[in-house]
Design an enzyme around this catalytic site. Structure first.
Site, short mmCIF file in Angstrom:
data_model
loop_
_atom_site.label_atom_id
_atom_site.label_comp_id
_atom_site.label_asym_id
_atom_site.label_seq_id
_atom_site.Cartn_x
_atom_site.Cartn_y
_atom_site.Cartn_z
N CYS A 54 0.84 -1.20 0.00
CA CYS A 54 0.00 0.00 0.00
C CYS A 54 0.88 1.26 0.00
O CYS A 54 1.62 1.50 -0.94
CB CYS A 54 -0.90 -0.07 1.22
N HIS A 71 -3.89 -6.60 1.75
CA HIS A 71 -3.73 -6.82 3.17
C HIS A 71 -4.13 -8.27 3.38
O HIS A 71 -4.52 -8.94 2.46
CB HIS A 71 -4.60 -5.86 3.97
ZN LIG Z 1 -4.02 -0.23 2.12
#
Ligand SMILES: [Zn+2]
Lengths: 450, 236
Positions: free
Chosen positions: B97, B196
């Site tokens: 991310c 994730h």
């Molecule tokens: Zn993220």
């Protein structure tokens, strides 16, 4: 009261009567909806006669509200509050519409738990005289984005009322952001000497200094991002506490014994987070002039409040059910279990429905590893997302272990645990399913404690 | 007793950028490594700390909240040269991310604020003003045919550049940008992803691949493929 408000109140109240007394449904949101339709300002009118106090934060709102209500009732004849779960605008409207006051006090108190995202709207209509801030941890980020966004939502509400007192957990550095002109009352922990120098562990949110965004150091930490913090780059530090836990005498899974401002108190529930809740209740009480003697009395009768951690007897096993919903809370539950002086087992249950938070990655920030140094004899996993949790626990070093996909097997799971004491840690909807099972098999009365 | 083989891991900004259990990637790495007698130690490298590119065998750079990412972006400039050296010497790195975004040229926050990356790689990240990509993702690695599962939650839309290929083709979910059907990136031994889950915990085959890469880089004299042949990867 204007005619419109009167009509709105009448419709709201009578729909409550129909729902509650005639249909025997709990319904607190429909009356609010009806009344607000007729008069969008009805809440302001209703709230005018109350001293309104709003309690918000990520964890501990419900317990803090319940405990504070008890404390205030020691002194004030009329304290109304919302049932847990009714902490959005509609539910609060319902509470205000249906509240019964004795009329003995000239200013009744409305002590209301408010969802973080609803603070601005609720404050705007209810014009609170105080805001109580418990903490902000990472919780269901799929909903709000991040902790600073959550805090901004709360700040928007507070900024509308610069004269309202902000009663804040000073151990939580995020509450020092925003430079509020409001009068403040700070509570926190002073149970350890302020001579250490440490940083928060790797997975802690909200540890940046509000002055220059350097990583804060702590003289000591309680849990999560909370403690006696200070900056190494400037003179920012935790403010002086008005009310403080000065000593922790004993912590067990069943009760905690501690000193606030040098006087000893006990609550019949484990977990440091619950000491924070009690401290918040104490602080609000003192702020409103409740005596320490009265607070003692209120705390002494607290055993019944803590329904969420009641022990259930299942075929001779002592089963304690605890809710887990985010890593800080789950780690606190783990720390609480570690204070058990008896051997125990753990069954952990994970669902990922909307009410649980649909992202399960937080289980990796939960320190299952640390249970290795405890009295835990066995661990099992289950719930709709049993695979995620199974691998989590396996990788924590517990290897292959029993896994229960279907909660119909929960009694079997409990029976098979090697210890008398069994903890079940479950996310919200897993807990509902679990309680439904236990109710169906006659171990508890209702699906969910009301 | 100290293990014969040790991997030194740097968790970049682990105190500021670890918002969605990214640390789990190290837990998974350690879980597999322990099965073949390899230790994995972790060092937290944060604001003001030096990143010594010669010292590490694996680097994790996780995702954070917008606020923290801006702070990290400022500090990262001072580590950029060392990170570049690490990457160009085939050091294994997992960027998740925000960690993945900051290695590229820049990213835009939801409100349009531009945050500069360190341009050690050639991707850039645009924003979405009023929505996020949230939900389960399934991708297929077109090089080895493996499928990877995860959960995405991001507003950034990343576009890959020169020399970068996606980690996989999106079969379910949005991926890097919701347009070009790619998810994540591979560049030398750098893996970027929006997954994730975390990605190594749910996709043992990828974890094992990166673990083997790290071991072969550090201990080229050992036949790691043979040692690792019996490890059973977790997948869910
Ligand atoms: Zn993220």
């Amino acid at each position: 009261m204007s005619l419109k408000s009167a009509l709105a109140t009448f419709v709201g109240k009578s729909s409550y009567v129909v729902l509650h007394d005639i249909l025997r449904r709990g319904g607190t949101s429909l009356p609010g909806k009806l009344a607000t339709k007729i008069d969008p300002e009805v809440m302001t009118t209703l709230a005018e006669k109350y001293d309104v106090i709003l309690i918000t934060g990520t964890n501990g709102k419900t317990l803090t509200t319940t405990l504070t209500t008890r404390v205030l009732r020691e002194q004030f004849p009329d304290v109304i509050t919302n049932p847990s779960g009714s902490n959005m605008m509609q539910g609060i409207t319902g509470t205000m519409l249906t509240a019964k006051v004795t009329g003995k006090s000239h200013r009744p108190i409305a002590l209301l738990e408010v969802d973080e995202a609803n603070v601005e709207e609720v404050a705007r209509q209810l014009k609170p005289m105080a805001f109580v801030l418990t903490n902000i941890f990472r919780d269901q980020l799929d909903r709000f984005g991040e902790i600073y966004t959550t805090y901004d939502k709360i700040l928007k509400g507070i900024r509308l009322f610069p004269e309202a007192t902000v009663i804040a957990n000073a151990d939580s550095p995020i509450f020092m952001r925003g430079d509020l002109p409001n009068p403040k009352v700070y509570y926190g922990f002073n149970h350890l000497p302020a001579d250490g120098d440490m940083k928060a562990p790797h997975n802690t949110d909200g540890v940046l200094s509000p002055t220059d965004d350097t990583v804060l150091h702590y003289h000591f930490m309680t849990f999560g991002n909370q403690g006696d913090y200070f900056s190494v780059s400037d003179d920012f530090k935790r403010p002086e506490l008005d009310y403080a836990v000065t000593k922790i005498n004993e912590m067990t899974p069943r009760y905690s014994n501690f000193d606030i401002d040098g006087e000893t108190y006990q609550i019949e529930i484990g977990g440091m987070y619950n000491i924070y809740n009690a401290l918040a209740a104490y602080t609000v009480g003192r702020f409103l002039g409740v005596t320490t003697q009265q607070i003692h009395h209120a705390f002494e009768s607290n055993a019944q409040i803590f329904g969420r951690q009641e022990a259930v007897n299942v075929n001779g096993k002592e089963v304690t059910i605890v809710l887990i919903k985010n890593p800080v809370g789950a780690n606190q539950v783990i720390d609480m279990m570690k204070t058990d002086d008896q051997p125990f087992s753990l069954i952990a249950l994970l669902n990922a429905n909307y009410a649980d938070g649909i992202d399960t990655s937080w289980i990796w920030d939960t320190d299952f590893e640390s249970l290795k140094d405890s009295g835990m004899q066995a661990i099992a996993t289950g719930g709709e997302r049993y695979k995620d949790l199974y691998v989590r626990v396996k990788m924590a070093g517990y290897g292959e272990h029993p896994v229960y996909q279907d909660l119909k097997q929960i009694v079997k799971a409990i029976d098979e645990m090697p210890t008398k004491r069994v903890y079940i840690a479950a996310t919200y909807t897993a807990m509902l399913q679990l309680r439904a099972q236990l109710a169906q098999q006659g171990f508890i009365k209702t699906g969910m404690g009301e | 007793m100290a293990a014969e083989y040790v991997l030194h891991t740097a968790h970049l900004y682990g105190d500021l950028m670890n918002t969605y259990g990214d640390y789990g990637n190290i837990v998974a790495m350690r879980f597999y490594a322990s099965q073949i007698g390899v230790d994995v130690d972790v060092e937290l490298i944060s604001l003001g700390d030096e990143f010594d590119d010669k010292k590490y065998d694996f680097v994790l750079f996780g995702g954070g909240q917008d606020y923290e990412e801006q702070i990290v972006a400022e500090d990262l400039k001072f580590k950029a040269d060392a990170i570049k050296r690490y990457i160009e010497s085939d050091g294994p790195l997992l960027g998740v991310c925000g960690g993945f975004q900051l290695l590229g040229h820049y990213f835009l926050m939801a409100d349009g604020t531009r945050v500069e990356g360190i341009s050690v790689m050639d991707h850039y990240t645009l924003n979405q003003q009023h929505s996020r990509f949230i939900g389960n993702v399934l991708i297929k690695d077109e090089v080895n045919g493996n499928e990877y599962r995860g959960f995405e939650n991001h507003q950034g839309r990343t576009f890959l550049g020169e020399g970068e290929r996606p980690l996989g083709k999106v079969l379910q979910g949005k991926g890097n940008n919701g347009e070009d059907g790619g998810e994540g990136l591979v560049y030398r031994n750098v893996y970027g992803t929006y997954f994730h889950g975390p990605i190594f915990t749910r996709n043992g085959n990828l974890a094992l691949h990166v673990l083997q890469t790290a071991l072969e880089r550090k201990y080229p004299e050992v036949n790691w493929a043979e040692k690792m042949a019996d490890i059973k990867p977790e997948a869910f």
